[in-house]
Design an enzyme around this catalytic site. Structure first.
Site, short mmCIF file in Angstrom:
data_model
loop_
_atom_site.label_atom_id
_atom_site.label_comp_id
_atom_site.label_asym_id
_atom_site.label_seq_id
_atom_site.Cartn_x
_atom_site.Cartn_y
_atom_site.Cartn_z
N HIS A 131 43.35 33.83 26.86
CA HIS A 131 44.78 34.14 27.05
C HIS A 131 44.97 35.51 27.71
O HIS A 131 45.97 36.18 27.44
CB HIS A 131 45.57 34.11 25.73
CG HIS A 131 45.28 32.93 24.88
ND1 HIS A 131 45.95 31.74 25.00
CD2 HIS A 131 44.36 32.75 23.89
CE1 HIS A 131 45.48 30.87 24.11
NE2 HIS A 131 44.50 31.46 23.43
N SER A 172 45.99 50.10 53.73
CA SER A 172 47.41 49.85 53.94
C SER A 172 47.88 50.71 55.11
O SER A 172 47.40 51.82 55.31
CB SER A 172 48.16 50.22 52.67
OG SER A 172 49.50 50.55 52.97
N LYS A 209 45.34 53.33 49.43
CA LYS A 209 45.05 51.93 49.11
C LYS A 209 43.74 51.39 49.68
O LYS A 209 43.38 51.70 50.80
CB LYS A 209 46.19 51.03 49.64
CG LYS A 209 47.46 51.16 48.87
CD LYS A 209 47.39 50.40 47.58
CE LYS A 209 48.16 49.21 47.47
NZ LYS A 209 49.04 48.44 47.92
N GLU A 234 41.87 37.86 48.10
CA GLU A 234 43.23 37.30 48.12
C GLU A 234 43.33 36.15 49.13
O GLU A 234 43.98 35.13 48.88
CB GLU A 234 44.24 38.39 48.45
CG GLU A 234 44.41 39.38 47.31
CD GLU A 234 45.22 40.62 47.70
OE1 GLU A 234 45.86 40.63 48.76
OE2 GLU A 234 45.19 41.58 46.92
#
Ligand code: ARG
Length: 462
Positions: free
Chosen positions: A156, A277, A283, A290
């Site tokens: 969970h 970025s 970043k 992804e």
């Protein structure tokens, strides 16, 4: 517009119709398979005395030349042809004249395309399988290096019990191993040759289908000509296997993305496998993970499209089936890229073992072991569960771990606790004592790693 079938028509095809109908723009990918199948077909026709030796030789030579010219780019596959089959046949006739017109004797494009697609998928099953094997080698290397890298295991998304990185990665080893065995099954089931099924009802020529099947490396010929020209189960099975591979990669990517977040910091991507970025200089994004996660949808889409396309098709061949190609090709390309990129990313990522271990120490991952300690001292498990529950509540208020409490504090909650509790619930004990088959204990992990080594080695030998 150049077609194979003008005889019974009095008008030319409307251009929009031709463009809507054509498949050369995408089935050109099947040109090697088409040539291989045609060669087997004419070799068999000659053996059966349907073609003369000279005709067969001329056709084989012409086809071999076409293949070479395409491969060395002196010949471009394009032009006004309906599909790859028409293109090659027309070119052959141009090259060798009348003998070329005999190549299609006893064959239809229906069994021809069914064969081409099977040959292509059969080859791609192997390519994907080999990519997965490379991925497994990387995973096994990470496992070997991390049998004592402690980390929290989650259920969970909550810290549950301590495990090791080797154990976590081993879960994915199992998944990709299953994926490979699925590919193996597909290969076995699909490895029958549809050539010789004709348009739908076989042919009156004395074809030797067993012979063409063996020339093309199949187990044997398919046994129903109607099914043979309209069966695309193997595409569907392959797309289902590819979808499952993507589902596994996507779950793995999701974890890597979480582990790579500032909050977790369990893993760092190699610079070569991350991107920055345009606005935020700090970043470093896990774009590859992804994208792999994102492309999963596209592969599932191909599976659903294919199932839907096939669901209303009466026997035997119908043109709907031409839709099998683009989506299947796209899914295959996508999955191959994803496995390759994922493998490189996994091979270069660096794990932060001290962060993982620190995270495993917090979050009461040893609560089950604390309960088990009480059980071993004679307390029924349900009572032990409740005692430790109260203990956890006490720790939350005090903002500390169970191990941080003094023996006096522990005894206040239950006098069953003794000084040996600290050793019993230490992170090391919690992991090292988990020695049941499949558990994270390092000694048991070593056995599993040995099994995996043998599994990969056996494949290399065979
Ligand atoms: N381009 C067709 C396909 O991909 C080849 C078979 C054509 N057969 C036919 N009867 N029109 O399915």
């Amino acid at each position: 517009m150049a077609q194979l079938w003008g005889g019974r028509f009095t008008k030319d095809t409307k251009e929009e119709v031709f463009l809507f109908n054509e498949s050369l723009s995408f089935d050109k990918r099947l040109f090697e398979q088409d040539i291989e199948g045609s060669i087997a077909h004419v070799v068999m026709l000659e053996k059966q005395h349907v073609l003369t030796l000279e005709e067969k030789d001329a056709i084989v030579k012409g086809l071999t030349q076409i293949k070479e010219e395409v491969n060395n780019s002196t010949l471009q596959i394009r032009g006004e042809y309906e599909d790859i089959h028409s293109f090659i046949e027309a070119l052959l006739i141009e090259k060798i004249g009348d003998a070329g017109k005999k190549m299609h004797t006893g064959r239809s494009r229906n069994d021809q395309v069914a064969l081409d697609m099977r040959l292509y998928i059969r080859e791609q099953v192997i390519v994907v399988d080999e990519e997965l094997r490379e991925l497994l080698k990387v995973l096994l290397r990470i496992m070997e290096e991390n049998i004592r890298t402690y980390m929290p295991g989650f259920t969970h998304m909550q810290k549950a019990q301590p495990i090791t990185l080797a154990h976590h990665i081993g879960a994915y080893f199992e998944m990709f191993k299953r994926d490979r065995s699925r590919l193996d099954d597909i290969y076995k089931r699909m490895n029958y040759c549809p050539l010789g099924s004709g348009a739908l009802a076989g042919t009156t020529y004395p074809l030797d289908r067993e012979y063409t099947a063996s020339l093309l490396g199949f187990e044997g010929p398919t046994l129903n000509s109607m099914d043979s020209v309209s069966d695309r189960d193997y595409c569907i099975e392959f797309l289902a296997a590819l979808s499952t591979i993507m589902m596994h990669l996507s779950r793995f990517c999701e974890e890597i993305i979480i582990w790579n977040s500032n909050e977790y910091g369990f893993v760092e991507m190699d610079d070569a496998y991350s991107t920055g970025s345009s606005i935020m200089p700090q970043k470093k994004n896990p774009d590859i993970a992804e994208l792999v996660r994102g492309k999963t949808g596209r592969v599932y889409g191909a599976l659903i499209s294919m199932l839907t396309t096939m669901k209303g098709i009466p026997l035997a061949y119908n043109k709907d089936m031409q839709e099998d190609k683009e989506m299947t090709f796209d899914a295959i390309d996508t999955v191959k890229d994803c496995i390759l990129l994922f493998t490189g990313m996994a091979d270069t990522m660096k794990f932060n073992s001290s962060k993982m271990e620190a995270s495993a120490r917090l979050g009461f991952t040893n609560a089950t072991d604390a309960a088990d300690y009480l059980v071993k001292k004679g307390m029924p498990f349900r009572d032990a569960h409740s005692v430790i529950g109260r203990l956890v509540l006490y720790c939350i208020e005090k903002n500390c771990a169970i191990d941080d409490l003094s023996i006096e504090e522990l005894k206040e909650i239950s006098d069953v606790f003794e000084a040996d509790v600290f050793d019993a619930i230490s992170l090391k004990t919690c992991v090292e004592k988990r020695l049941t088959t499949g558990a994270p204990g390092p000694e048991q992990m070593k056995d599993v790693i040995e099994v995996y080594h043998k599994y990969l080695k056996k494949e290399e030998e065979s």
